[in-house]
Design a protein around this motif. Structure first.
Motif, PDB file in Angstrom:
ATOM      1  N   HIS A  52      -4.318 -23.525 -32.272  1.00  0.00           N
ATOM      2  CA  HIS A  52      -3.740 -22.078 -31.804  1.00  0.00           C
ATOM      3  C   HIS A  52      -4.401 -21.907 -30.526  1.00  0.00           C
ATOM      4  O   HIS A  52      -3.512 -21.375 -29.636  1.00  0.00           O
ATOM      5  CB  HIS A  52      -3.914 -21.153 -32.813  1.00  0.00           C
ATOM      6  N   ARG A  76      -4.681 -12.781 -44.389  1.00  0.00           N
ATOM      7  CA  ARG A  76      -5.274 -11.737 -43.615  1.00  0.00           C
ATOM      8  C   ARG A  76      -5.601 -10.347 -43.774  1.00  0.00           C
ATOM      9  O   ARG A  76      -6.924  -9.761 -43.635  1.00  0.00           O
ATOM     10  CB  ARG A  76      -4.601 -11.740 -42.094  1.00  0.00           C
ATOM     11  N   ARG A 100      -6.434 -16.422 -41.267  1.00  0.00           N
ATOM     12  CA  ARG A 100      -5.710 -15.487 -39.906  1.00  0.00           C
ATOM     13  C   ARG A 100      -4.335 -15.140 -40.509  1.00  0.00           C
ATOM     14  O   ARG A 100      -3.672 -14.307 -39.617  1.00  0.00           O
ATOM     15  CB  ARG A 100      -6.079 -16.127 -38.759  1.00  0.00           C
ATOM     16  N   SER A 101      -3.587 -15.932 -41.037  1.00  0.00           N
ATOM     17  CA  SER A 101      -2.166 -15.623 -41.338  1.00  0.00           C
ATOM     18  C   SER A 101      -1.922 -14.576 -42.423  1.00  0.00           C
ATOM     19  O   SER A 101      -2.833 -14.269 -43.070  1.00  0.00           O
ATOM     20  CB  SER A 101      -1.332 -16.889 -41.703  1.00  0.00           C
ATOM     21  N   GLY A 102      -0.665 -14.216 -42.527  1.00  0.00           N
ATOM     22  CA  GLY A 102      -0.429 -13.017 -43.490  1.00  0.00           C
ATOM     23  C   GLY A 102      -0.167 -13.761 -45.157  1.00  0.00           C
ATOM     24  O   GLY A 102      -0.825 -14.836 -45.125  1.00  0.00           O
ATOM     25  N   ARG A 121       6.009 -20.081 -29.758  1.00  0.00           N
ATOM     26  CA  ARG A 121       6.209 -18.936 -30.650  1.00  0.00           C
ATOM     27  C   ARG A 121       7.847 -18.883 -30.551  1.00  0.00           C
ATOM     28  O   ARG A 121       8.391 -18.423 -31.623  1.00  0.00           O
ATOM     29  CB  ARG A 121       5.623 -17.640 -29.902  1.00  0.00           C
ATOM     30  N   TYR A 124       9.347 -20.911 -33.195  1.00  0.00           N
ATOM     31  CA  TYR A 124       8.750 -20.667 -34.771  1.00  0.00           C
ATOM     32  C   TYR A 124       9.856 -20.552 -35.539  1.00  0.00           C
ATOM     33  O   TYR A 124      11.012 -19.966 -35.518  1.00  0.00           O
ATOM     34  CB  TYR A 124       7.958 -19.367 -34.597  1.00  0.00           C
ATOM     35  N   ARG A 126      10.326 -21.174 -39.713  1.00  0.00           N
ATOM     36  CA  ARG A 126       9.572 -21.421 -41.107  1.00  0.00           C
ATOM     37  C   ARG A 126      10.714 -22.425 -41.905  1.00  0.00           C
ATOM     38  O   ARG A 126      10.355 -23.272 -42.535  1.00  0.00           O
ATOM     39  CB  ARG A 126       9.173 -20.380 -41.981  1.00  0.00           C
ATOM     40  N   ALA A 167       2.214 -17.458 -42.142  1.00  0.00           N
ATOM     41  CA  ALA A 167       2.395 -17.777 -40.752  1.00  0.00           C
ATOM     42  C   ALA A 167       1.460 -16.823 -40.017  1.00  0.00           C
ATOM     43  O   ALA A 167       1.134 -15.723 -40.277  1.00  0.00           O
ATOM     44  CB  ALA A 167       3.761 -17.499 -40.346  1.00  0.00           C
ATOM     45  N   LYS A 168       1.092 -17.093 -38.774  1.00  0.00           N
ATOM     46  CA  LYS A 168       0.530 -16.630 -37.515  1.00  0.00           C
ATOM     47  C   LYS A 168       1.019 -16.655 -36.323  1.00  0.00           C
ATOM     48  O   LYS A 168       1.472 -17.873 -36.035  1.00  0.00           O
ATOM     49  CB  LYS A 168      -0.878 -16.748 -37.537  1.00  0.00           C
ATOM     50  N   LEU A 169       1.472 -15.545 -35.647  1.00  0.00           N
ATOM     51  CA  LEU A 169       2.260 -15.441 -34.568  1.00  0.00           C
ATOM     52  C   LEU A 169       1.211 -15.022 -33.235  1.00  0.00           C
ATOM     53  O   LEU A 169       0.606 -13.938 -33.402  1.00  0.00           O
ATOM     54  CB  LEU A 169       3.449 -14.658 -34.554  1.00  0.00           C
ATOM     55  N   GLY A 170       0.864 -15.939 -32.413  1.00  0.00           N
ATOM     56  CA  GLY A 170      -0.102 -15.391 -31.295  1.00  0.00           C
ATOM     57  C   GLY A 170       0.709 -15.261 -29.981  1.00  0.00           C
ATOM     58  O   GLY A 170       1.872 -15.008 -30.150  1.00  0.00           O
ATOM     59  N   ARG A 171       0.078 -15.024 -29.032  1.00  0.00           N
ATOM     60  CA  ARG A 171       0.836 -14.916 -27.463  1.00  0.00           C
ATOM     61  C   ARG A 171       1.796 -15.782 -27.274  1.00  0.00           C
ATOM     62  O   ARG A 171       2.883 -15.587 -27.090  1.00  0.00           O
ATOM     63  CB  ARG A 171      -0.057 -14.834 -26.427  1.00  0.00           C
ATOM     64  N   THR A 172       1.222 -17.109 -27.256  1.00  0.00           N
ATOM     65  CA  THR A 172       2.369 -18.217 -26.900  1.00  0.00           C
ATOM     66  C   THR A 172       2.528 -19.165 -28.055  1.00  0.00           C
ATOM     67  O   THR A 172       3.497 -19.836 -28.035  1.00  0.00           O
ATOM     68  CB  THR A 172       1.815 -18.915 -25.588  1.00  0.00           C
TER      69      THR A 172
ATOM     70  N   LYS B   7       5.709  -9.644 -23.763  1.00  0.00           N
ATOM     71  CA  LYS B   7       5.754 -10.019 -24.947  1.00  0.00           C
ATOM     72  C   LYS B   7       6.373  -8.877 -25.824  1.00  0.00           C
ATOM     73  O   LYS B   7       5.841  -8.735 -27.009  1.00  0.00           O
ATOM     74  CB  LYS B   7       4.331 -10.178 -25.364  1.00  0.00           C
ATOM     75  N   GLU B  55       1.702  -7.269 -39.979  1.00  0.00           N
ATOM     76  CA  GLU B  55       2.029  -8.278 -40.806  1.00  0.00           C
ATOM     77  C   GLU B  55       3.675  -7.841 -41.531  1.00  0.00           C
ATOM     78  O   GLU B  55       3.873  -6.730 -41.749  1.00  0.00           O
ATOM     79  CB  GLU B  55       1.224  -8.418 -42.150  1.00  0.00           C
ATOM     80  N   LYS B  58       5.062 -12.117 -44.831  1.00  0.00           N
ATOM     81  CA  LYS B  58       3.923 -13.177 -44.779  1.00  0.00           C
ATOM     82  C   LYS B  58       3.312 -13.708 -43.163  1.00  0.00           C
ATOM     83  O   LYS B  58       2.722 -14.712 -43.421  1.00  0.00           O
ATOM     84  CB  LYS B  58       4.429 -14.277 -45.807  1.00  0.00           C
ATOM     85  N   ALA B  59       4.027 -13.014 -42.150  1.00  0.00           N
ATOM     86  CA  ALA B  59       3.598 -13.383 -41.005  1.00  0.00           C
ATOM     87  C   ALA B  59       2.658 -12.506 -40.193  1.00  0.00           C
ATOM     88  O   ALA B  59       3.136 -11.377 -40.271  1.00  0.00           O
ATOM     89  CB  ALA B  59       4.669 -13.611 -40.092  1.00  0.00           C
ATOM     90  N   ALA B  60       1.657 -12.946 -39.965  1.00  0.00           N
ATOM     91  CA  ALA B  60       0.528 -11.939 -39.246  1.00  0.00           C
ATOM     92  C   ALA B  60       0.887 -12.121 -37.599  1.00  0.00           C
ATOM     93  O   ALA B  60       0.732 -13.057 -37.365  1.00  0.00           O
ATOM     94  CB  ALA B  60      -0.848 -12.197 -39.406  1.00  0.00           C
ATOM     95  N   SER B  61       1.347 -11.199 -36.889  1.00  0.00           N
ATOM     96  CA  SER B  61       1.727 -11.178 -35.504  1.00  0.00           C
ATOM     97  C   SER B  61       0.629 -10.222 -34.909  1.00  0.00           C
ATOM     98  O   SER B  61       0.509  -9.211 -35.046  1.00  0.00           O
ATOM     99  CB  SER B  61       3.115 -10.520 -35.349  1.00  0.00           C
ATOM    100  N   GLU B  62      -0.174 -10.972 -33.724  1.00  0.00           N
ATOM    101  CA  GLU B  62      -1.100 -10.513 -33.292  1.00  0.00           C
ATOM    102  C   GLU B  62      -0.507  -9.494 -32.137  1.00  0.00           C
ATOM    103  O   GLU B  62       0.424  -9.587 -31.673  1.00  0.00           O
ATOM    104  CB  GLU B  62      -1.891 -11.480 -32.306  1.00  0.00           C
ATOM    105  N   TYR B  64      -1.542  -7.537 -28.480  1.00  0.00           N
ATOM    106  CA  TYR B  64      -2.260  -7.777 -27.434  1.00  0.00           C
ATOM    107  C   TYR B  64      -2.157  -6.640 -26.569  1.00  0.00           C
ATOM    108  O   TYR B  64      -1.209  -5.866 -26.348  1.00  0.00           O
ATOM    109  CB  TYR B  64      -2.064  -8.898 -26.322  1.00  0.00           C
TER     110      TYR B  64
END
Lengths: 373, 93
Positions: A52, A76, A100-102, A121, A124, A126, A167-172, B7, B55, B58-62, B64
């Protein structure tokens, strides 16, 4: 030969990973299928973090395959005291990990396979990933009645959950991972996923319990390896790459610089327990001592895994009030943890007179306090 | 004036205090928010630091940080009512 092969594969991966953005020239999508050689849940979660944070997924996607030795994995924003039987897990040496995901809590053992789909991102998706898994299962065994629900579960025979998603969604970058029950121990699963703790109040995300079944129960000729290969093959087909699985060693700091620190963080008390959303415990218990039954009421606020506020209501004079207030004072600020509480209780007892009656009452109270944790 | 990052976080600054949230596009894309993980007051953040997560399904979205600074206040209403992010992403959420 096996050793040489996996070493070669590991080197290939580190070359791919170090290739700069514009450098990887290929007529294919360049997507990758990787499999961990480790069964350690923390190391495997660390690999997800690493990919990631470090991999450039603009022009490729990654499928990561992994299995863990017995572990309970919470989401998380979950509360482990609400979700699982920590006491039983300690007895059976089953690890607790927070990902780290939900999503909700799951039980992993070697009869369960984990699949992680890495994309940018933007890409993405599912449902697409889960449909790929279902397609692979049906290609392997056309008679299997498996489908994806709108909760992103995969159900067998319209009834039994065989896969859960998070799932986990980061910056990119984003990742979607899911479990797949091949031949996991359902007895252990149901006993560890049942919390014995009462009186908890929290806004942590709750799990949604479901009846589960192993694919092996439906068709005893199926093994986890067959399922894994079928999924890898379908992924390879859809991404137009060779059906080749690159093995990775999550302990290899050279191939994955910084990975050991990630694994360390994932194992730390601060992450596993300390990240629990604030919660309160309001409960009572009975203590049987000699011929009497005593009612004890306990109220605690726990923040970052530590006791912020503590009240213990005992029948008056059953224990010296000064000793009780010392207990409450010591508990305040300490970890909501059986070991820490036992240590602190033992320490306090040392400054007391050698009075058997006092000691037995104290031990009874402290044992019961520890049972709450 | 409200400024947007690429973002979909927004920030509006008044008297040296910035207020941060997510855009309508972001909240719609996320779905129903069930949990908001926000930092402690006093946390020092640099631009682009991950400061929390939302959240949903079920998706944890960061999340920033769009700027550097110190957290002086956190929307406490979101602890019991995370859905405010969906219902009122520019005001109460």
């Amino acid at each position: 030969m096996v050793l040489q092969s996996s070493l070669k594969n590991c080197l290939q991966l580190s070359c791919i990973l170090r290739t700069p953005k514009a450098g990887f020239r290929s007529t294919t999508s360049g997507s990758l299928i990787i499999q961990s050689i480790s069964n350690d849940v923390y190391q495997n979660l660390a690999v997800e973090d690493w990919i990631h944070d470090h991999m450039n997924l603009e022009n490729r996607q990654v499928l990561f395959l992994w299995r863990n030795s017995p572990a309970v994995v919470i989401g998380r924003h979950q509360n482990p005291w609400q979700e699982c039987n920590l006491k039983l897990m300690r007895q059976k040496n089953i690890k607790l990990a927070r990902r780290r995901s939900g999503g909700g809590t799951v039980y992993h053992d070697l009869g369960n396979i984990n699949l992680t789909f890495f994309t940018t991102r933007k890409k993405y998706e599912r449902m697409e990933n889960l449909k790929l898994v279902v397609k692979a299962l049906k290609a392997l065994r056309p008679q299997l009645d498996v489908h994806v629900t709108d909760r992103y579960d995969i159900l067998l025979d319209r009834q039994y959950k065989i896969s859960g998603t998070a799932a986990k969604l980061g910056r990119t970058t984003a990742y979607h991972h899911c479990t797949l029950l091949c031949n996991a121990d359902k007895f252990v699963l149901s006993s560890v996923l049942k919390s014995p703790y009462k009186g908890l109040k929290s806004n942590a995300t709750p799990s949604v319990p479901a009846s589960v079944k192993n694919l092996f129960e439906e068709d005893p000729s199926l093994t986890w390896k067959m399922l894994l290969d079928a999924i890898a093959e379908e992924y390879a087909t859809q991404h137009q790459i060779d059906h080749h699985i690159t093995l990775i060693n999550p302990a290899d700091e050279t191939a994955l610089p910084g990975i050991n620190n990630k694994a360390k963080e994932l194992q730390s008390w601060e992450w596993v327990y300390g990240k629990t959303p604030k919660f309160s415990v309001s409960t009572c218990f009975n203590m049987v001592h000699k011929d009497s039954v005593l009612d004890v009421k306990v109220d605690m606020d726990v923040k970052h895994g530590r006791i912020e506020v503590c009240h213990i209501n005992l029948p008056e004079q059953w224990l010296p009030p000064a000793l009780c207030s010392e207990l409450v004072k010591s508990l305040t600020g300490s970890k909501f943890c059986p070991n820490e509480t036992t240590t602190l209780a033992t320490t306090l007892l040392r400054v007391c007179p050698q009075d058997d009656e006092l000691h037995s009452r104290w031990n009874l109270l402290c044992e019961n306090m520890v049972m709450l944790m | 004036a409200r400024k947007f990052t690429d973002k979909h976080e927004w920030i509006s600054v008044e008297n040296g205090i910035g207020t941060v949230g997510i855009s309508n596009f972001a909240q719609e894309a996320l779905g129903d928010v069930v949990y908001c993980s926000l930092p402690e007051i006093g946390t020092k953040l640099s631009k682009h630091d991950e400061f929390g997560a939302l959240e949903s399904v079920k998706a944890a979205s960061e999340l920033y940080s769009p700027l550097s600074g110190e957290v002086t206040e956190v929307n406490a209403a979101l602890a019991d009512n995370p859905g405010l992010v969906n219902k009122s992403c520019y005001q109460d959420g």
